[in-house]
Design a protein around this motif. Structure first.
Motif, mmCIF file in Angstrom:
data_model
loop_
_atom_site.group_PDB
_atom_site.id
_atom_site.type_symbol
_atom_site.label_atom_id
_atom_site.label_comp_id
_atom_site.label_asym_id
_atom_site.label_seq_id
_atom_site.Cartn_x
_atom_site.Cartn_y
_atom_site.Cartn_z
ATOM 1 N N ASP A 50 0.805 -1.224 0.000
ATOM 2 C CA ASP A 50 0.000 0.000 0.000
ATOM 3 C C ASP A 50 0.838 1.275 0.000
ATOM 4 O OD1 ASP A 50 -2.326 -1.516 -0.026
ATOM 5 O OD2 ASP A 50 -2.495 -1.518 2.163
ATOM 6 N N LYS A 51 1.894 1.314 0.780
ATOM 7 C CA LYS A 51 2.729 2.521 0.875
ATOM 8 C C LYS A 51 3.398 2.823 -0.471
ATOM 9 C CE LYS A 51 3.003 3.050 5.626
ATOM 10 N NZ LYS A 51 2.165 4.080 6.089
ATOM 11 N N LYS A 52 3.855 1.804 -1.165
ATOM 12 C CA LYS A 52 4.479 2.021 -2.473
ATOM 13 C C LYS A 52 3.451 2.496 -3.495
ATOM 14 C CE LYS A 52 8.491 -0.901 -1.924
ATOM 15 N NZ LYS A 52 9.313 -1.986 -2.453
ATOM 16 N N TRP A 53 2.227 1.961 -3.445
ATOM 17 C CA TRP A 53 1.178 2.428 -4.346
ATOM 18 C C TRP A 53 0.805 3.879 -4.038
ATOM 19 C CZ3 TRP A 53 -0.312 0.783 -8.858
ATOM 20 C CH2 TRP A 53 -0.080 -0.538 -9.208
ATOM 21 N N GLU A 54 0.828 4.247 -2.771
ATOM 22 C CA GLU A 54 0.568 5.632 -2.382
ATOM 23 C C GLU A 54 1.634 6.552 -2.985
ATOM 24 O OE1 GLU A 54 0.446 8.166 1.770
ATOM 25 O OE2 GLU A 54 -0.081 6.047 1.841
ATOM 26 N N THR A 55 2.872 6.088 -3.003
ATOM 27 C CA THR A 55 3.973 6.849 -3.597
ATOM 28 C C THR A 55 3.768 6.993 -5.101
ATOM 29 O OG1 THR A 55 5.475 6.059 -1.881
ATOM 30 C CG2 THR A 55 6.475 6.944 -3.883
ATOM 31 N N VAL A 56 3.388 5.911 -5.771
ATOM 32 C CA VAL A 56 3.133 5.948 -7.213
ATOM 33 C C VAL A 56 2.041 6.976 -7.515
ATOM 34 C CG1 VAL A 56 2.210 4.627 -9.162
ATOM 35 C CG2 VAL A 56 3.886 3.580 -7.628
ATOM 36 N N LYS A 57 0.961 6.920 -6.764
ATOM 37 C CA LYS A 57 -0.157 7.854 -6.964
ATOM 38 C C LYS A 57 0.292 9.294 -6.746
ATOM 39 C CE LYS A 57 -4.984 8.518 -5.734
ATOM 40 N NZ LYS A 57 -6.126 8.008 -4.984
ATOM 41 N N PHE A 58 1.072 9.552 -5.712
ATOM 42 C CA PHE A 58 1.577 10.895 -5.428
ATOM 43 C C PHE A 58 2.430 11.413 -6.586
ATOM 44 C CE2 PHE A 58 5.003 13.590 -3.809
ATOM 45 C CZ PHE A 58 4.270 14.633 -3.253
ATOM 46 N N LEU A 59 3.327 10.574 -7.095
ATOM 47 C CA LEU A 59 4.194 10.984 -8.199
ATOM 48 C C LEU A 59 3.381 11.315 -9.444
ATOM 49 C CD1 LEU A 59 7.078 8.426 -7.667
ATOM 50 C CD2 LEU A 59 7.276 10.910 -7.467
ATOM 51 N N ILE A 60 2.418 10.480 -9.784
ATOM 52 C CA ILE A 60 1.585 10.714 -10.965
ATOM 53 C C ILE A 60 0.759 11.984 -10.802
ATOM 54 C CG2 ILE A 60 -0.370 9.806 -12.280
ATOM 55 C CD1 ILE A 60 0.898 7.001 -11.836
ATOM 56 N N GLU A 61 0.189 12.189 -9.628
ATOM 57 C CA GLU A 61 -0.600 13.395 -9.379
ATOM 58 C C GLU A 61 0.244 14.663 -9.507
ATOM 59 O OE1 GLU A 61 -2.208 12.616 -5.498
ATOM 60 O OE2 GLU A 61 -3.953 11.561 -6.324
ATOM 61 N N ASN A 62 1.559 14.538 -9.339
ATOM 62 C CA ASN A 62 2.456 15.683 -9.436
ATOM 63 C C ASN A 62 3.197 15.754 -10.770
ATOM 64 O OD1 ASN A 62 2.607 17.336 -6.778
ATOM 65 N ND2 ASN A 62 2.334 15.206 -6.170
ATOM 66 N N GLY A 63 2.734 14.975 -11.760
ATOM 67 C CA GLY A 63 3.276 15.085 -13.110
ATOM 68 C C GLY A 63 4.438 14.178 -13.438
ATOM 69 N N PHE A 64 4.714 13.215 -12.597
ATOM 70 C CA PHE A 64 5.818 12.296 -12.851
ATOM 71 C C PHE A 64 5.247 10.927 -13.222
ATOM 72 C CE2 PHE A 64 7.604 15.652 -10.318
ATOM 73 C CZ PHE A 64 8.770 15.935 -11.009
ATOM 74 N N TYR A 65 5.178 10.690 -14.533
ATOM 75 C CA TYR A 65 4.583 9.480 -15.076
ATOM 76 C C TYR A 65 5.651 8.455 -15.439
ATOM 77 C CZ TYR A 65 0.116 11.884 -15.355
ATOM 78 O OH TYR A 65 -1.049 12.533 -15.046
ATOM 79 N N TYR A 66 6.703 8.418 -14.656
ATOM 80 C CA TYR A 66 7.816 7.491 -14.850
ATOM 81 C C TYR A 66 8.517 7.700 -16.191
ATOM 82 C CZ TYR A 66 6.590 5.516 -10.439
ATOM 83 O OH TYR A 66 6.354 5.374 -9.097
ATOM 84 N N GLN A 67 8.483 8.964 -16.659
ATOM 85 C CA GLN A 67 9.281 9.355 -17.813
ATOM 86 C C GLN A 67 10.717 9.555 -17.341
ATOM 87 O OE1 GLN A 67 7.228 11.358 -16.071
ATOM 88 N NE2 GLN A 67 7.787 13.507 -16.242
ATOM 89 N N HIS A 68 11.644 9.684 -18.273
ATOM 90 C CA HIS A 68 13.030 9.921 -17.877
ATOM 91 C C HIS A 68 13.145 11.283 -17.208
ATOM 92 C CE1 HIS A 68 14.785 6.409 -19.607
ATOM 93 N NE2 HIS A 68 14.396 6.701 -20.837
ATOM 94 N N ILE A 69 13.807 11.316 -16.070
ATOM 95 C CA ILE A 69 14.110 12.550 -15.344
ATOM 96 C C ILE A 69 15.625 12.625 -15.264
ATOM 97 C CG2 ILE A 69 13.884 13.783 -13.149
ATOM 98 C CD1 ILE A 69 11.244 13.477 -14.717
ATOM 99 N N TYR A 70 16.162 13.764 -15.633
ATOM 100 C CA TYR A 70 17.614 13.922 -15.695
ATOM 101 C C TYR A 70 18.148 14.640 -14.467
ATOM 102 C CZ TYR A 70 16.922 12.647 -20.525
ATOM 103 O OH TYR A 70 16.567 11.973 -21.662
ATOM 104 N N GLU A 71 19.264 14.154 -13.969
ATOM 105 C CA GLU A 71 19.958 14.833 -12.882
ATOM 106 C C GLU A 71 20.722 16.007 -13.468
ATOM 107 O OE1 GLU A 71 22.482 11.882 -11.152
ATOM 108 O OE2 GLU A 71 20.845 10.940 -10.075
ATOM 109 N N ILE A 72 20.742 17.117 -12.782
ATOM 110 C CA ILE A 72 21.502 18.281 -13.220
ATOM 111 C C ILE A 72 22.927 18.108 -12.720
ATOM 112 C CG2 ILE A 72 21.779 20.772 -13.008
ATOM 113 C CD1 ILE A 72 18.721 20.910 -12.629
ATOM 114 N N VAL A 73 23.862 18.184 -13.640
ATOM 115 C CA VAL A 73 25.250 17.976 -13.276
ATOM 116 C C VAL A 73 25.922 19.313 -12.974
ATOM 117 C CG1 VAL A 73 27.479 17.109 -14.060
ATOM 118 C CG2 VAL A 73 25.404 15.850 -14.580
ATOM 119 N N GLU A 74 25.791 20.268 -13.883
ATOM 120 C CA GLU A 74 26.407 21.566 -13.641
ATOM 121 C C GLU A 74 25.780 22.637 -14.526
ATOM 122 O OE1 GLU A 74 30.379 22.213 -15.501
ATOM 123 O OE2 GLU A 74 30.281 20.044 -15.828
#
Length: 108
Positions: A50-74
């Motif tokens: 349940d806790k992991k599904w809650e995390t998935v739902k939170f991420l999707i609601e905030n626009g993170f649909y498991y697309q690639h997200i890049y770390e900023i290096v400099e």
């Protein structure tokens, strides 16, 4: 590897094939609600996590649909260099930090 449709209410996911442009709208076979399309890199938690599904739902609601997200290096002279993919969090505390840190890469 194919895309997945996910029901956040029933905590179920189904594979949709490999052609992202040729997909049909899907409703959950159990509750009838519209399902969310996610890329193949999404690994659904077990239905009992349940806790992991809650995390998935939170991420999707905030626009993170498991697309690639890049770390900023400099950033030099106004140019930002990106490198590496950021790892998606698996708990709500880390997800809140993730959303704040990468909010400029969220889907609108």
């Amino acid at each position: 590897m194919g895309h997945k449709v996910v029901c956040l209410e029933c905590k179920k996911s189904f594979s949709q094939g490999t052609d992202f442009n040729d997909r049909r709208e899907a409703n959950c076979p159990d509750c009838g609600k519209s399902m969310t399309l996610l890329p193949h890199r999404f690994r659904p938690p077990k239905k009992t996590e349940d806790k992991k599904w809650e995390t998935v739902k939170f991420l999707i609601e905030n626009g993170f649909y498991y697309q690639h997200i890049y770390e900023i290096v400099e950033t030099k002279n106004g140019v930002t260099n990106f490198q590496n993919y950021a790892k998606y969090p698996d708990n709500l505390r880390d997800a809140k930090e993730f959303v704040e840190q990468y909010k400029d890469q969220a889907r609108k």
